[in-house]
Structure formats: C-alpha cells, structure tokens
Scaffold this active site. Structure first.
Site, short mmCIF file in Angstrom:
data_model
loop_
_atom_site.label_atom_id
_atom_site.label_comp_id
_atom_site.label_asym_id
_atom_site.label_seq_id
_atom_site.Cartn_x
_atom_site.Cartn_y
_atom_site.Cartn_z
N ASN A 10 0.86 -1.37 -0.19
CA ASN A 10 0.11 -0.09 -0.02
C ASN A 10 1.07 1.22 -0.02
O ASN A 10 1.49 1.57 1.08
CB ASN A 10 -0.96 -0.04 1.27
CG ASN A 10 -1.89 1.22 1.49
OD1 ASN A 10 -1.77 2.15 0.49
ND2 ASN A 10 -2.42 1.33 2.62
N TRP A 11 1.06 1.88 -1.10
CA TRP A 11 1.86 2.96 -1.17
C TRP A 11 1.41 4.32 -0.43
O TRP A 11 2.13 5.47 -0.56
CB TRP A 11 2.19 3.29 -2.69
CG TRP A 11 3.00 2.25 -3.31
CD1 TRP A 11 3.28 1.16 -2.82
CD2 TRP A 11 3.38 2.41 -4.86
NE1 TRP A 11 4.18 0.30 -3.88
CE2 TRP A 11 4.32 1.21 -4.95
CE3 TRP A 11 3.49 3.10 -5.90
CZ2 TRP A 11 4.77 0.92 -6.23
CZ3 TRP A 11 3.83 2.89 -7.21
CH2 TRP A 11 4.84 1.70 -7.35
N LYS A 12 0.16 4.15 -0.12
CA LYS A 12 -0.71 5.35 0.27
C LYS A 12 -0.39 6.51 -0.59
O LYS A 12 -0.23 6.42 -1.61
CB LYS A 12 0.15 5.41 1.78
CG LYS A 12 -0.26 4.18 2.71
CD LYS A 12 -0.22 4.63 4.13
CE LYS A 12 -0.22 3.18 4.69
NZ LYS A 12 -0.19 3.26 6.44
N HIS A 95 -9.74 1.08 4.76
CA HIS A 95 -8.13 1.50 5.49
C HIS A 95 -8.42 2.14 6.53
O HIS A 95 -9.33 3.26 6.55
CB HIS A 95 -7.35 2.05 4.38
CG HIS A 95 -5.81 2.00 5.18
ND1 HIS A 95 -5.31 2.79 6.05
CD2 HIS A 95 -4.80 1.05 4.88
CE1 HIS A 95 -4.24 2.41 6.51
NE2 HIS A 95 -3.96 1.42 5.95
N GLU A 97 -6.98 4.66 7.97
CA GLU A 97 -6.69 6.15 7.42
C GLU A 97 -7.96 6.70 6.88
O GLU A 97 -8.21 7.87 7.15
CB GLU A 97 -5.81 6.17 6.78
CG GLU A 97 -4.30 5.86 7.54
CD GLU A 97 -3.06 5.56 6.64
OE1 GLU A 97 -3.14 5.46 5.51
OE2 GLU A 97 -2.01 5.13 7.42
N GLU A 166 -5.36 -4.91 10.37
CA GLU A 166 -4.38 -4.06 10.74
C GLU A 166 -4.79 -3.19 11.86
O GLU A 166 -5.68 -2.14 11.89
CB GLU A 166 -4.40 -2.90 9.54
CG GLU A 166 -4.09 -3.50 8.21
CD GLU A 166 -3.48 -2.35 7.25
OE1 GLU A 166 -2.28 -2.62 6.93
OE2 GLU A 166 -4.03 -1.40 7.15
N GLY A 172 2.26 2.50 10.80
CA GLY A 172 3.36 3.46 10.64
C GLY A 172 4.11 3.88 12.05
O GLY A 172 4.65 4.82 12.05
N SER A 210 3.37 -2.17 10.38
CA SER A 210 4.96 -2.12 10.66
C SER A 210 5.27 -3.64 10.40
O SER A 210 6.37 -3.86 10.82
CB SER A 210 5.13 -1.72 11.69
OG SER A 210 4.83 -0.51 12.44
N GLY A 231 2.92 -1.04 4.26
CA GLY A 231 2.92 0.52 3.82
C GLY A 231 4.54 0.93 3.67
O GLY A 231 5.03 0.82 2.57
N GLY A 232 5.01 1.08 4.77
CA GLY A 232 6.22 1.96 4.69
C GLY A 232 7.32 1.07 3.74
O GLY A 232 8.17 1.40 2.94
P1 13P Z 1 2.94 0.55 7.67
O1 13P Z 1 3.64 -0.85 7.19
O2 13P Z 1 3.74 1.55 7.17
O3 13P Z 1 2.90 0.29 9.14
O4 13P Z 1 1.68 0.59 7.07
C1 13P Z 1 0.57 -0.55 6.99
C2 13P Z 1 -0.50 -0.22 6.38
O5 13P Z 1 -1.40 0.84 6.79
C3 13P Z 1 -0.68 -0.89 5.06
O6 13P Z 1 -2.18 -0.76 4.56
#
Ligand code: 13P
Length: 248
Positions: A10-12, A95, A97, A166, A172, A210, A231-232
């Site tokens: 997920n590149w956000k 998600h 967010e 999640e 994050g 994470s 994510g990251g």
């Molecule tokens: P991180 O891997 O950066 O914690 O993000 C997880 C995430 O929200 C994937 O959708």
C-alpha cells in the site's frame, strides 16, 4: 492451510511518475518467479502508468479505494468499472486512515466491497482496533463488527474477499503486533468467516502494521496469517522483495 500467500504493498499518498517507475523497475529486476501473489496499490491517479509498467509481470495492480457508487453525479469519485478498465485486480477498502480521516463507516466499507466484487475486483477489506480499544478489551468486538457489515451485505460472495487485520496502533509506528497477538485476532476472524461461508478457508487474511523485512517471516509462519499488507516497507524495493521472499 497451504494456500498461496498474498503480499500487498500500500503506497498510500506517496510517489510520482519518476519514483514509481524507479521503484517498479527495481522490484521487477529482483522478483524472479515469486512463490506468492504480489500486488502494489499506488495512488489512483497512477493506475495507467502502473498498468503499463506491470504489463506481463508477476506483480498485479491494486488501488487504495473505490467509490460506493456505480456511476453518475459523484464528483471526484472513481468507480470500480473504471478501475477495471485499467487492469486493476485488487482494491483496498476500509483502511483505517480512510475510516478516520474520511469518516468511512462499516456500511460504506461493505458497499465498496460489493462494488469491487461486482466489477471483478478483489476487495482487501481492512479491519483493526485502536490502542484505546485494545486497552479496553474491545479488540474482538471491533474487528467482528467491522467484518460483520461486509458479510451481511455480501453474503456468499464473502468467500471472494481478502481480509486485512491492521491494528491501528501498529500502522506506521514501528510497533508490530507480536505473531501471537496477530494470530489470535486472525483466528477470531477465521471463525467468523467460517460461520458465514463454507469457503472460509479460501479467504486470505493478511496482517498489516509495521510489517518489515525483519519481522515478516515470523508473522507469515502463523497458521491464519496468509500474507501481508505493507505500507512503509513497500516503498523500498529491497525490503519489499525480502518480505516477498519470506512468503514462500
Ligand atoms: P506500515 O507498514 O507503514 O505500518 O503501514 C501499514 C498499512 O497501513 C498498510 O495498509
């Protein structure tokens, strides 16, 4: 359960034309024939670019959101059929967010999952509790409520979804759930799916929060963890490739 695992990036809201191309080229140079399914979910505006870059490769294309509507006067929305036009195979829905910043409700998320399924796109339905909810002993109640809305609206088609657990406190933050913490919630979700569909064991339940090159193998070894939503670490090719390798 020996189903093929799914590793989703997920590149956000990150990237640009040049950075996307560099990242995909580095991934394709190192990926070989992966032993798991792999998908990347760029910001929606880049789906055409990614469709081109990923053509004929083992990496599939996903997105981070889809409209609750089919078409019509919904300014700013992008429908599941439009995404399908660009070869999109997966859509993250719900998600945390978006639940938090765009006020997406359980019902919105369920409708988005339904729209995706109707277009032949696999929804990756995200569920997860906040730190406060965990501390109050609400984890099971929260994730079951979130998944129940999707099951209620999608009935037997629930067997076609992907679920992503999640925990909000792990996203994050560098604070990963322990493999035991994650597995215990995944087992709750699996039981809920089993009560809803005979095909529950087909459903892949991803862990996200994470996940990185160092902790992926241990998480992915749990019996009900069928992949990861990253994510990251999905923005760094060497790290993402290591996670893909850990999902063999
Ligand atoms: P991180 O891997 O950066 O914690 O993000 C997880 C995430 O929200 C994937 O959708």
């Amino acid at each position: 359960m020996s189903k093929r695992k799914l590793i989703a990036g997920n590149w956000k809201m990150n990237g640009n034309l040049a950075a996307n191309e560099a990242l995909v080229k580095e991934l394709l140079a190192g990926i070989g024939q992966p032993a798991c399914d792999v998908v990347v979910c760029p910001p929606g505006v880049y789906v055409a670019q990614l469709q081109g870059l990923l053509a004929g490769s083992p990496i599939e294309l996903g997105v981070q959101n889809v409209s609750t509507h089919e078409n019509g006067p919904f300014t700013g929305d992008v429908s599941a059929d439009m995404l399908k036009d660009f070869g999109v195979r997966y859509a993250i829905v719900g998600h945390s967010e978006r639940r938090q910043h765009q006020a997406e409700s359980d019902v919105h998320v369920a409708i988005k999952a339904k729209r995706a399924l109707a277009a032949g796109i696999t929804p990756i339905v995200c569920v997860g509790e906040t730190l406060r909810e965990r501390e109050e002993g609400m984890t099971e109640f929260i994730v079951k409520r979130q998944l129940a809305a999707v099951i209620h609206l999608n009935g037997h088609c629930t067997s076609e979804i992907v679920v992503a657990y999640e925990p909000v406190w792990a996203i994050g933050t560098g604070k990963t759930a322990t493999p035991e913490q994650a597995q215990s919630v995944h087992a709750v979700l699996r039981a809920q799916l089993r009560a809803a569909t005979e095909q529950a064991d087909r459903v892949r339940i991803l862990y996200g929060g994470s996940m990185n090159a160092g902790n992926a193998a241990e998480l992915l070894a749990q019996p009900d963890i069928d992949g990861g939503l990253i994510g990251g670490a999905a923005l760094k090719a060497p790290d993402f490739l290591k996670i893909i390798g850990a999902a063999a």
